[in-house]
Design an enzyme around this catalytic site. Sequence first.
Site, PDB file in Angstrom:
ATOM      1  N   LYS A 284      -1.390  -6.220   3.577  1.00 26.94           N
ATOM      2  CA  LYS A 284      -0.235  -6.757   2.848  1.00 26.94           C
ATOM      3  C   LYS A 284      -0.294  -8.284   2.681  1.00 26.94           C
ATOM      4  O   LYS A 284      -1.067  -8.952   3.371  1.00 26.94           O
ATOM      5  CB  LYS A 284       1.048  -6.318   3.566  1.00 26.94           C
ATOM      6  CG  LYS A 284       1.224  -4.796   3.559  1.00 26.94           C
ATOM      7  CD  LYS A 284       2.576  -4.364   4.077  1.00 26.94           C
ATOM      8  CE  LYS A 284       2.720  -2.853   3.990  1.00 26.94           C
ATOM      9  NZ  LYS A 284       4.099  -2.405   4.337  1.00 26.94           N
TER      10      LYS A 284
ATOM     11  N   ASN B 266       4.561  -5.666   7.832  1.00 25.99           N
ATOM     12  CA  ASN B 266       3.935  -4.973   8.959  1.00 25.99           C
ATOM     13  C   ASN B 266       2.411  -4.880   8.813  1.00 25.99           C
ATOM     14  O   ASN B 266       1.788  -3.924   9.252  1.00 25.99           O
ATOM     15  CB  ASN B 266       4.570  -3.593   9.155  1.00 25.99           C
ATOM     16  CG  ASN B 266       4.448  -2.705   7.930  1.00 25.99           C
ATOM     17  OD1 ASN B 266       3.985  -3.160   6.880  1.00 25.99           O
ATOM     18  ND2 ASN B 266       4.841  -1.453   8.032  1.00 25.99           N
TER      19      ASN B 266
ATOM     20  N   THR C 100       5.409   2.018  12.184  1.00 18.86           N
ATOM     21  CA  THR C 100       5.794   1.210  11.010  1.00 18.86           C
ATOM     22  C   THR C 100       6.413  -0.119  11.430  1.00 18.86           C
ATOM     23  O   THR C 100       6.120  -1.167  10.852  1.00 18.86           O
ATOM     24  CB  THR C 100       6.806   2.000  10.148  1.00 18.86           C
ATOM     25  OG1 THR C 100       6.227   3.263   9.823  1.00 18.86           O
ATOM     26  CG2 THR C 100       7.128   1.255   8.864  1.00 18.86           C
TER      27      THR C 100
ATOM     28  N   HIS D 151      -0.488  -1.102   5.059  1.00 16.96           N
ATOM     29  CA  HIS D 151       0.017   0.213   4.658  1.00 16.96           C
ATOM     30  C   HIS D 151      -1.060   1.244   4.973  1.00 16.96           C
ATOM     31  O   HIS D 151      -2.245   0.950   4.889  1.00 16.96           O
ATOM     32  CB  HIS D 151       0.297   0.230   3.143  1.00 16.96           C
ATOM     33  CG  HIS D 151       0.517   1.614   2.602  1.00 16.96           C
ATOM     34  ND1 HIS D 151       1.715   2.274   2.744  1.00 16.96           N
ATOM     35  CD2 HIS D 151      -0.324   2.473   1.963  1.00 16.96           C
ATOM     36  CE1 HIS D 151       1.607   3.487   2.203  1.00 16.96           C
ATOM     37  NE2 HIS D 151       0.386   3.619   1.722  1.00 16.96           N
TER      38      HIS D 151
ATOM     39  N   ARG E 260      -3.382   6.178  11.082  1.00 17.18           N
ATOM     40  CA  ARG E 260      -2.014   5.886  11.537  1.00 17.18           C
ATOM     41  C   ARG E 260      -1.991   5.547  13.028  1.00 17.18           C
ATOM     42  O   ARG E 260      -1.197   4.724  13.478  1.00 17.18           O
ATOM     43  CB  ARG E 260      -1.081   7.039  11.181  1.00 17.18           C
ATOM     44  CG  ARG E 260      -0.841   7.092   9.673  1.00 17.18           C
ATOM     45  CD  ARG E 260      -0.138   8.355   9.228  1.00 17.18           C
ATOM     46  NE  ARG E 260       1.271   8.365   9.549  1.00 17.18           N
ATOM     47  CZ  ARG E 260       2.213   7.710   8.875  1.00 17.18           C
ATOM     48  NH1 ARG E 260       1.877   6.969   7.831  1.00 17.18           N
ATOM     49  NH2 ARG E 260       3.481   7.787   9.217  1.00 17.18           N
TER      50      ARG E 260
HETATM   51  P1  CMP Z   1       4.396   1.154   4.518  1.00 15.95           P
HETATM   52  O1  CMP Z   1       3.516   1.909   5.442  1.00 15.95           O
HETATM   53  O2  CMP Z   1       3.768   0.257   3.520  1.00 15.95           O
HETATM   54  O3  CMP Z   1       5.327   2.195   3.741  1.00 15.95           O
HETATM   55  C1  CMP Z   1       6.589   1.858   3.211  1.00 15.95           C
HETATM   56  C2  CMP Z   1       7.043   0.505   3.665  1.00 15.95           C
HETATM   57  O4  CMP Z   1       8.426   0.277   3.561  1.00 15.95           O
HETATM   58  C3  CMP Z   1       6.770   0.366   5.149  1.00 15.95           C
HETATM   59  O5  CMP Z   1       5.397   0.257   5.385  1.00 15.95           O
HETATM   60  C4  CMP Z   1       7.596  -0.855   5.484  1.00 15.95           C
HETATM   61  O6  CMP Z   1       6.932  -2.054   5.155  1.00 15.95           O
HETATM   62  C5  CMP Z   1       8.770  -0.665   4.561  1.00 15.95           C
HETATM   63  N1  CMP Z   1       9.921  -0.137   5.274  1.00 15.95           N
HETATM   64  C6  CMP Z   1      10.079   1.088   5.807  1.00 15.95           C
HETATM   65  N2  CMP Z   1      11.303   1.223   6.356  1.00 15.95           N
HETATM   66  C7  CMP Z   1      11.928   0.039   6.165  1.00 15.95           C
HETATM   67  C8  CMP Z   1      13.204  -0.466   6.505  1.00 15.95           C
HETATM   68  N3  CMP Z   1      14.099   0.295   7.167  1.00 15.95           N
HETATM   69  N4  CMP Z   1      13.499  -1.732   6.157  1.00 15.95           N
HETATM   70  C9  CMP Z   1      12.614  -2.489   5.485  1.00 15.95           C
HETATM   71  N5  CMP Z   1      11.377  -2.065   5.134  1.00 15.95           N
HETATM   72  C10 CMP Z   1      11.038  -0.825   5.465  1.00 15.95           C
END
Ligand code: CMP
Length: 139
Positions: A11, A114, A93, A117, A87
């Site tokens: 990211k 984070n 996450t 992805h 994962r």
């Molecule tokens: P990713 O694995 O890229 O898939 C969806 C993304 O949404 C996740 O990582 C986070 O970066 C984001 N995400 C998921 N849940 C939340 C949340 N409650 N608040 C903000 N961002 C979120």
Amino acid sequence: MAGKITLTIIKPTAFRNNNAGAILKMINEAGFKFKALKLVKLTSGQAGLFYSVHKDKPFYESLVQFMSSGPVITALLEKDNAVNDFRTLIGATNPEKAEKGTVRYLYGTDLQQNAVHGSDSDENAIIESDFFFSKIERF
Ligand code: CMP
């Protein structure tokens, strides 16, 4: 049977902070092969499309803005049990809940930023790979 591919995105914050090299090394050392790899800056439309499964969530607009805020590295990875093993490598996450030593524990700063992805299913791994990579970009 579990599939052999998964799709990752390093990211914008992780790329901006020069963590991409260390993350790619972790991916390689965990036994994943790179089938495709590119550096790309998504438009907000492209980021919105990629995350369209989340379009009704309260964090969607902010996520789209973040994911189009700078270059990302995306890669198509191959390994037995790719989705689940990846994962495990990246952790939960939310980096605050990620296991020690995982990519998100080491390089994630918050739930949105984070670090990486990873596809959440074999079906989505195929959809996401097709989103980023044409046939001639795969090896
Ligand atoms: P990713 O694995 O890229 O898939 C969806 C993304 O949404 C996740 O990582 C986070 O970066 C984001 N995400 C998921 N849940 C939340 C949340 N409650 N608040 C903000 N961002 C979120």
